[in-house]
Motif scaffolding. Structure first.
Motif, mmCIF file in Angstrom:
data_model
loop_
_atom_site.group_PDB
_atom_site.id
_atom_site.type_symbol
_atom_site.label_atom_id
_atom_site.label_comp_id
_atom_site.label_asym_id
_atom_site.label_seq_id
_atom_site.Cartn_x
_atom_site.Cartn_y
_atom_site.Cartn_z
ATOM 1 N N PHE A 151 3.103 73.067 -40.290
ATOM 2 C CA PHE A 151 3.291 73.802 -41.541
ATOM 3 C C PHE A 151 2.151 73.648 -42.541
ATOM 4 N N GLY A 152 1.133 72.864 -42.205
ATOM 5 C CA GLY A 152 -0.004 72.705 -43.097
ATOM 6 C C GLY A 152 0.225 71.741 -44.260
ATOM 7 N N TRP A 153 1.271 70.918 -44.177
ATOM 8 C CA TRP A 153 1.527 69.954 -45.245
ATOM 9 C C TRP A 153 0.431 68.893 -45.249
ATOM 10 N N THR A 154 0.194 68.319 -46.424
ATOM 11 C CA THR A 154 -0.707 67.181 -46.558
ATOM 12 C C THR A 154 0.108 65.999 -47.089
ATOM 13 N N PHE A 155 -0.490 64.807 -47.077
ATOM 14 C CA PHE A 155 0.289 63.596 -47.354
ATOM 15 C C PHE A 155 -0.483 62.602 -48.201
ATOM 16 N N THR A 156 0.261 61.815 -48.952
ATOM 17 C CA THR A 156 -0.268 60.667 -49.682
ATOM 18 C C THR A 156 0.509 59.450 -49.202
ATOM 19 N N ASP A 157 -0.199 58.479 -48.644
ATOM 20 C CA ASP A 157 0.443 57.268 -48.142
ATOM 21 C C ASP A 157 0.648 56.258 -49.274
ATOM 22 N N TYR A 158 1.778 55.586 -49.224
ATOM 23 C CA TYR A 158 2.089 54.475 -50.122
ATOM 24 C C TYR A 158 2.475 53.292 -49.241
ATOM 25 N N GLY A 159 1.483 52.629 -48.697
ATOM 26 C CA GLY A 159 1.730 51.559 -47.747
ATOM 27 C C GLY A 159 2.070 52.132 -46.378
#
Length: 117
Positions: A31-39
């Motif tokens: 779906f083309g989502w992007t992500f921000t990791d928190y640990g």
């Protein structure tokens, strides 16, 4: 106040994931989502039409989606939940960006309330 941060409005959807790398690959490629990791236990997703994240779990539970409401006064929201028959499932805890608590409504649905204050 930002329109996506209004008291008592659904603000965030949290989904469960057995493997964060696998789930990010799936939703990113599909779906083309992007992500921000928190640990290594949590990531937010973006470009999904609503704010949300994935929480790493050992086992997916029934009703694994967690609906998260926003409130700028977490103490008041907690008091309102308890006063109106809700049961606290997880006491207030902090996370990067704010704090929240989880509750069970009178029908057994689990939701959360968070604040950035």
């Amino acid at each position: 106040m930002k329109s996506y941060m209004e008291n008592n409005k659904i603000n965030f959807i949290e989904l469960q994931a057995l493997d964060l790398n696998e789930i990010k690959k799936f939703y990113g490629n599909t779906f083309g989502w992007t992500f921000t990791d928190y640990g290594d236990q949590y990531c937010d997703f973006h470009q999904a039409g609503i704010s949300g994240g994935f929480a790493k779990v050992e086992k997916i539970s029934t009703g694994g989606t967690l609906v998260v409401l926003y409130h700028d006064d977490l103490s008041q929201a907690l008091e309102n939940v308890q006063k109106n028959g809700g049961k606290i499932a997880k006491e207030v805890f902090s996370f990067p960006g704010g704090s929240r608590f989880e509750f069970i409504d009178p029908s057994g649905n689990k939701l959360a309330v968070w604040t950035d204050k």
